[in-house]
Design a protein around this motif. Structure first.
Motif, PDB file in Angstrom:
ATOM      1  N   ALA A 391       0.820  -1.222   0.000  1.00  0.00           N
ATOM      2  CA  ALA A 391       0.000   0.000   0.000  1.00  0.00           C
ATOM      3  C   ALA A 391       0.850   1.267   0.000  1.00  0.00           C
ATOM      4  O   ALA A 391       0.367   2.336  -0.358  1.00  0.00           O
ATOM      5  CB  ALA A 391      -0.922  -0.012   1.213  1.00  0.00           C
ATOM      6  N   TYR A 392       2.154   1.160   0.408  1.00  0.00           N
ATOM      7  CA  TYR A 392       3.024   2.353   0.424  1.00  0.00           C
ATOM      8  C   TYR A 392       3.858   2.462  -0.854  1.00  0.00           C
ATOM      9  O   TYR A 392       4.754   3.287  -0.942  1.00  0.00           O
ATOM     10  CB  TYR A 392       3.991   2.289   1.614  1.00  0.00           C
ATOM     11  N   GLY A 394       4.309   3.128  -4.868  1.00  0.00           N
ATOM     12  CA  GLY A 394       3.651   3.868  -5.941  1.00  0.00           C
ATOM     13  C   GLY A 394       3.235   2.986  -7.111  1.00  0.00           C
ATOM     14  O   GLY A 394       2.177   3.169  -7.708  1.00  0.00           O
ATOM     15  N   LEU A 397       0.161   1.021  -6.210  1.00  0.00           N
ATOM     16  CA  LEU A 397      -1.043   1.852  -6.261  1.00  0.00           C
ATOM     17  C   LEU A 397      -1.441   2.098  -7.714  1.00  0.00           C
ATOM     18  O   LEU A 397      -2.609   2.017  -8.073  1.00  0.00           O
ATOM     19  CB  LEU A 397      -0.813   3.174  -5.528  1.00  0.00           C
ATOM     20  N   ASP A 400      -3.225  -0.628  -9.102  1.00  0.00           N
ATOM     21  CA  ASP A 400      -4.394  -0.963  -8.284  1.00  0.00           C
ATOM     22  C   ASP A 400      -4.203  -2.325  -7.600  1.00  0.00           C
ATOM     23  O   ASP A 400      -5.087  -3.179  -7.603  1.00  0.00           O
ATOM     24  CB  ASP A 400      -5.682  -0.961  -9.136  1.00  0.00           C
ATOM     25  N   PRO A 402      -2.935  -2.670  -4.106  1.00  0.00           N
ATOM     26  CA  PRO A 402      -2.382  -2.187  -2.841  1.00  0.00           C
ATOM     27  C   PRO A 402      -2.370  -3.244  -1.735  1.00  0.00           C
ATOM     28  O   PRO A 402      -1.846  -3.002  -0.656  1.00  0.00           O
ATOM     29  CB  PRO A 402      -3.352  -1.063  -2.460  1.00  0.00           C
TER      30      PRO A 402
END
Ligand code: FAD
Ligand code: NAI
Length: 475
Positions: A391-392, A394, A397, A400, A402
């Motif tokens: 989740a941290y 990039g 994220l 999609d 995470p």
């Protein structure tokens, strides 16, 4: 009578790789295999290529795309309407991939001059050389071998009294070929096949219930990974998994299948379904091999007894892959195949059983290598642990993806990496870095000091390594 330096029985990933490596090393080599594809023709590749790793991964990819387009594209600002499932096309694609891969092995055999003997192989007689029978469509023939490699693999374990027809009640073979998406699918066993194939059919629209005998979920995985996987698969994805069940009566009728089972509180439950998959482990193929003719030792569970170099007690007879101890994984069998071929050729073959990766191809994927935290505790090893979430990151994220994390375990004194456990997107690929690190005896600091491309999912591996020393930079 044809005579060879090496005869391999079985052309799954263990056997076909052993045969190719032996031939590469200048040994005259034949490989006997009795697998027939649904059309009735002999096909190479064994379980893995025909009804295992390859077709399951094709369906996992297709079904994941179906799920993404329906549920996970919205977040990218893409709305798709009229999305339809063409299951026949999905299955055809899977079958095409299988055909391409099995045909590819036939090509590799030709290229490497491995003789493909089609039919059932059996040891007849030992001595200075070994005599084997090959019984195929054209009758039986006897061949002679200086060295024998047994790579006969495994088959699904079935439940006593529950016949598998691979239509209504299925093992992996039927579960890879349903002609329509079952409305309700029962799965017995929440192991690797249950989770992978259960996910495939859930994504395609089935209501899936998985019934697992053990009270703990994914007991072989690191507990933190198992916990995270449970949360994602059940709470977020709606996979219905019951733990600690005892299967009772399984009744079949025209309407479908009715499974009665008891849960740990002793309450009786029933699940009615249109199809049932039984995935409760696999058993080695060691019967009808002629073991009794030559005194080949087979243990009480059906595994051929071998030493760490896959030697049986018989001179110049080796056994590899699922038919011997160790994880039932294609790459473990392949590596044993290479090791044994090299030993026969007078080289030093070797398999590092401590660095064999495991991957479960769910979404998110689960992958690990080395020891779990529980194993280290049981062994009394002092260790440090680092963990970093996707989740941290990039790239995670952006993709999609995470969910999940990577966890690294390192020796408290030497910092040598003892285990790496991942749940997240691309975990199957990311774990390779950990395998290399462990093969090279790397420390967590080694990984922490290596430059990792930005932005990439692999940065999570570095951050997990940094966090072993409590100095992760981005979290
Ligand atoms: P097999 O692949 O079973 O091959 C043995 C061959 O020997 C077969 O062709 C058989 O017909 C033949 N044979 C047996 N007896 C005789 C005889 N007497 N004479 C002639 N031929 C004989 N592993 C992974 O690493 N990754 C995965 O993603 C993965 N996914 C899987 C998914 C499913 C659904 C299943 C069922 C398994 C999966 N596996 C996976 C496990 C993997 O398939 C096995 O570990 C692997 O196939 C074992 O290889 P093997 O060569 O030992 O045996
Ligand atoms: P498994 O050993 O992974 O799981 C079997 C599960 O069934 C276990 O959790 C067990 O507790 C449970 N079980 C056993 N008896 C039961 C019963 N009577 N009632 C309810 N539950 C019961 O075996 P699976 O899933 O059949 O797969 C076989 C093997 O094939 C795997 O162990 C693995 O080696 C290989 N495989 C590997 C894959 C991969 O590498 N991604 C994918 C699929 C299979």
């Amino acid at each position: 009578m044809q005579t060879f330096d090496v005869v391999v029985i079985g052309a799954g990933p263990a056997g076909y790789i052993a045969a190719i490596r032996a031939a590469q090393l200048g040994l005259s080599t034949a490989c006997i295999d009795n697998w027939k594809e649904p059309g009735g023709h002999y096909a190479l590749g064994g379980t893995c290529l025909n009804v295992g790793c390859i077709p399951s991964k094709a369906l996992l990819e297709s079904s994941e795309n179906y799920e993404r387009v329906q549920h996970r594209f919205k977040v990218h600002g893409i709305t798709a309407s009229g999305v339809k499932l063409d299951l026949a096309a999905m299955l055809e694609r899977k079958d095409r991939i299988v055909k391409k891969m099995t045909g590819g092995i036939a090509g590799l055999f030709k290229k490497n001059k491995v003789t493909w003997l089609q039919g059932h192989g059996r040891l007849l007689q030992g001595g200075t050389s070994w005599k084997l029978e090959v019984k195929g469509a054209k009758g039986a023939e006897t061949v002679e071998a200086k060295n024998v490699i047994i790579a006969t693999g495994s088959k699904p374990r079935h439940l006593p009294g529950v016949p598998v027809d691979n239509k209504l009640v299925c093992d992996n073979e039927g579960a890879l070929a349903f002609q329509e998406v079952p409305e309700r699918l029962g799965v017995i066993g929440a192991g690797v096949i249950g989770l992978e194939l259960g996910s495939v059919w859930r994504r395609l629209g089935a209501k899936v219930r998985i019934l697992e005998a053990l009270p703990e979920f994914l007991g072989a995985a690191d507990p933190a990974i198992a916990q995270e996987a449970w949360k994602i698969f059940t709470d977020e994805q709606g996979l219905d998994i019951a733990l600690g069940v005892k299967i009772g009566d399984i009744r079949q009728s025209k309407k479908g299948i009715s499974i009665q089972y008891n849960t740990s509180d002793n309450s009786s439950n029933t699940f009615d379904c249109n199809r049932l998959v039984i995935s409760i482990g696999r058993v080695p193929n060691s019967e009808s091999l002629g073991a009794e003719n030559v005194g080949l030792k087979i243990d009480s569970r059906g595994f051929i007894e071998v030493d760490k170099n896959c030697r049986t007690a018989l001179p110049r007879v080796f056994a590899i892959g699922d038919v011997v101890r160790g994880p039932m994984l294609a790459h473990k069998g392949e590596d044993e195949g290479v090791m044994v071929a090299e030993i026969i050729a007078g080289q030093r073959g070797h398999v590092n059983y401590d660095a064999i990766p495991w991957v479960i191809y769910t979404a998110p994927e689960i992958a690990w290598v080395g020891k779990t935290e529980r194993q280290l505790k049981e062994e009394g090893v002092a260790y440090r642990s680092g963990k970093f979430p996707f989740a941290y990151n990039g790239r995670a994220l952006g993709r999609d993806e995470p969910e999940g994390f990577i966890k690294m375990l390192a020796d408290a004194k030497t910092d040598r990496i003892l285990g790496v456990h991942a749940i997240g997107g691309q975990a199957s690929e990311l774990i390779a870095e950990a395998v290399v690190a462990m093969e090279f005896g790397a420390s967590s600091e080694d990984i922490a000091r290596i430059c990792h491309a930005h932005p990439s999912m692999s940065e999570v591996m570095r951050e997990a390594a940094l966090s072993v020393d409590k100095r992760s930079l981005n979290g």
